[in-house]
Design a protein around this motif. Structure first.
Motif, mmCIF file in Angstrom:
data_model
loop_
_atom_site.group_PDB
_atom_site.id
_atom_site.type_symbol
_atom_site.label_atom_id
_atom_site.label_comp_id
_atom_site.label_asym_id
_atom_site.label_seq_id
_atom_site.Cartn_x
_atom_site.Cartn_y
_atom_site.Cartn_z
ATOM 1 N N ASP A 1 82.611 42.921 -33.693
ATOM 2 C CA ASP A 1 82.477 42.418 -32.322
ATOM 3 C C ASP A 1 82.292 40.894 -32.321
ATOM 4 N N ARG A 2 82.910 40.242 -31.361
ATOM 5 C CA ARG A 2 82.838 38.774 -31.297
ATOM 6 C C ARG A 2 81.391 38.284 -31.171
ATOM 7 N N ALA A 3 80.547 39.060 -30.501
ATOM 8 C CA ALA A 3 79.146 38.648 -30.325
ATOM 9 C C ALA A 3 78.439 38.454 -31.661
ATOM 10 N N PHE A 4 78.830 39.219 -32.675
ATOM 11 C CA PHE A 4 78.227 39.040 -34.003
ATOM 12 C C PHE A 4 78.536 37.637 -34.524
ATOM 13 N N PHE A 5 79.782 37.227 -34.413
ATOM 14 C CA PHE A 5 80.200 35.936 -34.957
ATOM 15 C C PHE A 5 79.597 34.776 -34.163
ATOM 16 N N ASP A 6 79.497 34.944 -32.860
ATOM 17 C CA ASP A 6 78.865 33.912 -32.036
ATOM 18 C C ASP A 6 77.385 33.745 -32.420
ATOM 19 N N ALA A 7 76.710 34.868 -32.627
ATOM 20 C CA ALA A 7 75.298 34.795 -33.014
ATOM 21 C C ALA A 7 75.140 34.183 -34.399
ATOM 22 N N ALA A 8 76.038 34.513 -35.307
ATOM 23 C CA ALA A 8 75.965 33.967 -36.666
ATOM 24 C C ALA A 8 76.124 32.448 -36.666
#
Length: 200
Positions: free
Chosen positions: A146-153
């Motif tokens: 999910d894109r949200a994982f990469f944004d949070a990372a």
């Protein structure tokens, strides 16, 4: 230039059972009396999606599931078995992490994990000695791909997308990282970490 390495855990840093690298659940029916198909049907299929993004505690889900699987195995018994059997470390990868950090590259674990195993990885397996931190799905309420994982990372690491390299053994995660503007390399069993970075 890579300034921040995001490293998947299972299949890259941790490679199965300590004794032979096979799946942690290979002998679970012999050892705990729990059939793998039943484990999937009663535990992983109904609960794992919520556990891995922090919506449901692992212990609660096991307390619901285990009565249908075993009359004697407790939630803590199960967790101890699972974590100890899924703990083979790739020492070459960890040595490469140490070298990269010595060069000034930040190294983070970027992984789909629930809270208890994330802590086990960092503390009992001492991965905190080799990385700058762990970014895990239950901790940020989002999972790869999910894109949200990469944004949070990105937010947690403080790194810009073009400075990040993801090394992962799952193709969907590689594709999602590329879509997020990261560099990404698909890890295979025979891969070596330093040459992968030097080729980027």
């Amino acid at each position: 230039m890579v300034r921040c390495l995001m490293l998947d855990v299972d299949g890259v840093v941790v490679t199965g059972r300590p004794e032979d690298g096979r799946s942690w659940a290979t002998d679970i029916e012999r050892d705990l009396g729990i059939a793998p198909d039943a484990l999937h049907a009663h535990f992983f299929a109904p609960h794992w999606g919520d556990i891995v993004i922090g919506r449901k505690p692992l212990l609660d889900a096991l307390a619901e599931s285990l009565p249908a699987l075993s009359s004697s195995v407790t939630a803590q018994d199960f967790i101890d078995y699972w974590f100890e059997k899924d703990a083979r470390l790739d020492k070459a990868v960890l040595a490469a992490c140490d070298e990269l950090r010595g060069r000034g590259i930040n190294v983070f674990l970027a992984t789909n994990q629930e809270h208890m195993r994330a802590a086990y990885l960092m503390d009992r397996l001492a991965l905190r000695d080799h990385v700058d931190g762990i970014i895990y799905s239950a901790g940020i309420a989002a999972r790869k791909p999910d894109r949200a994982f990469f944004d949070a990372a990105e937010k947690i690491s403080g790194a810009a997308p073009h400075d990040i390299l993801l090394v992962d053994d799952t193709r969907a995660n590689i594709d999602a990282a590329l879509d997020a503007g990261w560099t990404a390399v698909h890890w295979a069993e025979e891969s070596e970490l330093l040459p992968l970075l030097e080729s980027e």
